[in-house]
Scaffold this active site. Structure first.
Site, short mmCIF file in Angstrom:
data_model
loop_
_atom_site.label_atom_id
_atom_site.label_comp_id
_atom_site.label_asym_id
_atom_site.label_seq_id
_atom_site.Cartn_x
_atom_site.Cartn_y
_atom_site.Cartn_z
N GLY A 81 0.78 -1.21 0.00
CA GLY A 81 -0.06 -0.09 -0.04
C GLY A 81 0.73 1.25 0.17
O GLY A 81 1.97 1.16 0.38
N CYS A 102 6.06 -0.30 6.95
CA CYS A 102 5.64 0.84 6.23
C CYS A 102 6.72 1.25 5.20
O CYS A 102 7.98 1.09 5.86
CB CYS A 102 5.42 1.98 7.22
SG CYS A 102 4.84 3.64 6.52
N LEU A 103 6.50 1.63 4.24
CA LEU A 103 7.42 1.94 3.27
C LEU A 103 8.43 3.25 3.79
O LEU A 103 9.46 3.52 3.32
CB LEU A 103 6.68 2.18 1.77
CG LEU A 103 6.26 1.02 1.21
CD1 LEU A 103 6.00 1.28 -0.05
CD2 LEU A 103 7.46 -0.02 0.94
N HIS A 135 -2.47 7.29 7.10
CA HIS A 135 -1.41 8.27 6.55
C HIS A 135 -1.94 9.48 6.16
O HIS A 135 -1.55 10.58 6.26
CB HIS A 135 -0.60 7.61 5.18
CG HIS A 135 0.58 6.83 5.70
ND1 HIS A 135 1.58 7.35 6.26
CD2 HIS A 135 0.74 5.48 5.33
CE1 HIS A 135 2.40 6.28 6.30
NE2 HIS A 135 1.89 5.23 5.76
N HIS A 181 -4.05 1.32 7.51
CA HIS A 181 -2.75 1.98 7.63
C HIS A 181 -2.59 3.19 6.72
O HIS A 181 -2.09 4.21 6.93
CB HIS A 181 -1.74 0.99 7.37
CG HIS A 181 -0.21 1.49 7.09
ND1 HIS A 181 0.61 0.76 8.17
CD2 HIS A 181 0.49 2.43 6.42
CE1 HIS A 181 1.87 1.31 7.98
NE2 HIS A 181 1.89 2.14 6.56
N GLU A 182 -3.29 2.69 5.43
CA GLU A 182 -3.27 3.88 4.36
C GLU A 182 -4.19 4.88 4.83
O GLU A 182 -3.69 6.35 4.57
CB GLU A 182 -3.52 3.52 3.16
CG GLU A 182 -2.67 2.24 2.44
CD GLU A 182 -1.13 2.38 2.79
OE1 GLU A 182 -0.66 3.73 2.69
OE2 GLU A 182 -0.40 1.27 2.91
N GLN A 186 3.05 9.96 1.19
CA GLN A 186 4.34 9.48 1.09
C GLN A 186 5.38 9.75 0.14
O GLN A 186 6.41 9.30 -0.18
CB GLN A 186 4.32 7.85 1.29
CG GLN A 186 3.70 7.30 2.72
CD GLN A 186 3.32 5.91 2.77
OE1 GLN A 186 2.53 5.26 2.13
NE2 GLN A 186 4.42 5.06 3.19
#
Ligand code: ZN
Length: 182
Positions: free
Chosen positions: A46, A89-90, A135, A131-132, A51
């Site tokens: 995701g 997480c990226l 963000h 999670h997204e 990000q």
């Protein structure tokens, strides 16, 4: 392909709530493509627009071979939690920690053409939606951990090789002052 660089923890954009999308235009479709390409390249499950430095309420996902995106998401969560599931997480490369999340999520929003969409997810897909969407509110997975787990996570983050790489940099515009010093 239009792969963007992924912002790391410490970059203020990750703590800034994103604005709702109003115009479902060509620019938005390019953003969805950039997010998709960047997520698939990483690779990740995701990716949210902040990000890659864009303050709009858009994310992409790739979970269980399902690729998609959602705009202006609104979540309904189950009361039952998965307390122990590992999450990464990226924006925190190479790290994952147990993070409590609702097991099921219904995500309502829009696709890039402005059509209403309802997505239902369980387990990893539900975790991804939460999670997204976090963000987009400037919330990071470390915020969802209990204090003991967060301490362990912060220690690992401080020791990570990328830690501190996104310390704020001061950018100067060559045109802003017409070349004169202030
Ligand atoms: Zn993330």
């Amino acid at each position: 392909m239009s792969i963007q660089s992924i912002r790391l923890f410490g970059d203020p954009v990750l703590r800034t709530p994103a604005a709702p999308v109003v115009d479902f235009d060509k620019e938005l479709r390019k953003l969805v493509k950039d997010l998709t390409d960047t997520m698939m390249d990483a690779p990740g499950a995701g990716l949210a627009a902040p990000q890659i430095g864009v303050g709009l309420r858009v994310f992409t996902y790739y979970v269980d071979d399902q690729l998609g995106h959602l705009i202006n998401p609104d979540l309904d969560l189950s009361a039952d939690l998965d307390e122990e599931g590992e999450e990464g997480c990226l924006s925190f490369p190479g790290l994952s920690f147990p993070t409590p999340r609702a097991i099921r999520a219904v995500a309502k929003g829009f696709n890039m053409h402005g059509e209403p969409v309802v997505l239902e997810g369980t387990d990893l897909m539900a975790r991804c939606f939460q999670h997204e969407t976090d963000h987009l509110d400037g919330i990071l997975f470390i915020d969802r951990m209990d204090s003991k787990q967060r301490k362990l996570a912060m220690k690992a983050i401080r020791e990570a090789e990328w830690s501190g790489l996104s310390a704020p940099t001061v950018k100067f515009s060559p045109h802003a002052t017409g070349g004169r010093a202030l």
